[in-house]
Every structure is written in C-alpha cells, then in structure tokens.
Enzyme design. Structure first.
Site, short mmCIF file in Angstrom:
data_model
loop_
_atom_site.label_atom_id
_atom_site.label_comp_id
_atom_site.label_asym_id
_atom_site.label_seq_id
_atom_site.Cartn_x
_atom_site.Cartn_y
_atom_site.Cartn_z
N ASP A 32 0.85 -1.19 0.00
CA ASP A 32 0.00 0.00 0.00
C ASP A 32 0.89 1.24 0.00
OD1 ASP A 32 -3.22 0.52 0.97
OD2 ASP A 32 -1.82 2.20 1.08
N ILE A 33 0.49 2.24 -0.76
CA ILE A 33 1.29 3.45 -0.91
C ILE A 33 1.26 4.30 0.37
CG2 ILE A 33 -0.48 5.05 -1.80
CD1 ILE A 33 1.52 5.79 -4.03
N ASN A 88 -12.81 -3.15 2.39
CA ASN A 88 -13.81 -2.11 2.57
C ASN A 88 -14.78 -2.21 1.40
OD1 ASN A 88 -12.60 -0.97 4.90
ND2 ASN A 88 -11.08 0.06 3.61
N VAL A 97 -11.01 2.92 -3.76
CA VAL A 97 -10.66 2.40 -5.09
C VAL A 97 -11.64 1.28 -5.41
CG1 VAL A 97 -8.88 1.36 -6.53
CG2 VAL A 97 -8.22 2.97 -4.73
N HIS A 101 -10.33 -5.35 -3.52
CA HIS A 101 -8.99 -5.60 -2.97
C HIS A 101 -9.11 -5.89 -1.48
CE1 HIS A 101 -9.83 -1.30 -2.59
NE2 HIS A 101 -9.10 -1.33 -1.48
N HIS A 103 -6.96 -5.75 2.17
CA HIS A 103 -5.81 -5.21 2.90
C HIS A 103 -5.29 -6.31 3.84
CE1 HIS A 103 -6.83 -0.82 2.19
NE2 HIS A 103 -7.99 -1.38 1.91
#
Ligand code: 5GP
Length: 114
Positions: A32-33, A88, A97, A101, A103
């Site tokens: 993750d950025i 989420n 986004v 995905h 996390h």
C-alpha cells in the site's frame, strides 16, 4: 460501473508502477502506498470486480486464492501470528478504489476494530 480504469486496473495493466510482492495470472499483490502499519499489503484479483458485494458465484475460487496468497504473504512478511485481512465494501465503509482488494495489515498491535 464507470468505464474509466481504476488506479488498480492501471497497475494491473502495467500503466502505473507498484511495489509488487506477488503475482500470478489471476492475483496481484503489492505494498500500500500509504501504509497504516509496518506491513500493509493489498491483494486483488486481476478480474475487474467493483467491490466484494459484486462478487458472483463464479468468483468464489478467486476468493479462496486470495486467502491462500494472504496466508503465504503473512508468513513471508513475518506476521503470520497476527494480522488483519479486510476489504472495505462501498464508500460508506471507506472504499476509495472501486476494484475489489483486500488489505493485509500487521506488524504492530492492531487493537480493536473501529
Ligand atoms: P480502500 O480505501 O479502497 O479500501 O483502499 C485503497 C487503498 O489503496 C488505500 O489504502 C490507499 O493507500 C491505496 N492506494 C491508493 N492509490 C494507490 C496507488 O497508486 N498505489 C498503491 N500502492 N496504493 C494505493
């Protein structure tokens, strides 16, 4: 769903860079950025699925594979004894986004869920 590519689709297509930690034909995982913990990875099916709620029965194998990849990455990154794996789903849940995905978060005491 919007016709415009999401950031994650652009990463999948190689149009944007990422710090990749796993890839096969179906799944991509990268750091993750904006990590919220020492280990914060994103694991996603390459197939464009907007969110968990849009998954269909034909996608169940992908879900299982995400789980297997998460287990492997948790070991590789030294957090197998305790981590959070979450998605989420929808803006109200904090999804920003709109490409499904998960996390994988760990490496510190995560405390209770908010
Ligand atoms: P969401 O809020 O949708 O559950 O999670 C989106 C996550 O993607 C956030 O944690 C955010 O930091 C991360 N993110 C957003 N843009 C990028 C990007 O361009 N590269 C990477 N590696 N992570 C991103």
């Amino acid at each position: 769903m919007s016709e415009e590519k999401t950031i994650f689709k652009k990463i999948i297509d190689g149009e944007l860079p990422c710090d990749k930690v796993f890839e096969n034909d179906r799944i991509l995982a990268f750091k993750d950025i904006a990590p919220v913990a020492p280990v914060h990875l994103l694991i996603l099916p390459k197939k464009c699925i907007e969110s968990f709620q849009q998954m269909e029965s034909e996608d169940l194998a992908l879900l299982a594979e995400v789980g297997q990849v998460a287990q492997g990455l948790a070991k590789e990154f030294g957090v197998a004894s305790g981590y959070r794996l979450l998605t989420n789903c929808g803006a109200q849940a904090g999804q920003t986004v709109f490409h499904l995905h998960f996390h994988l978060i760990g490496g510190r005491d995560l405390g209770p869920m908010a």
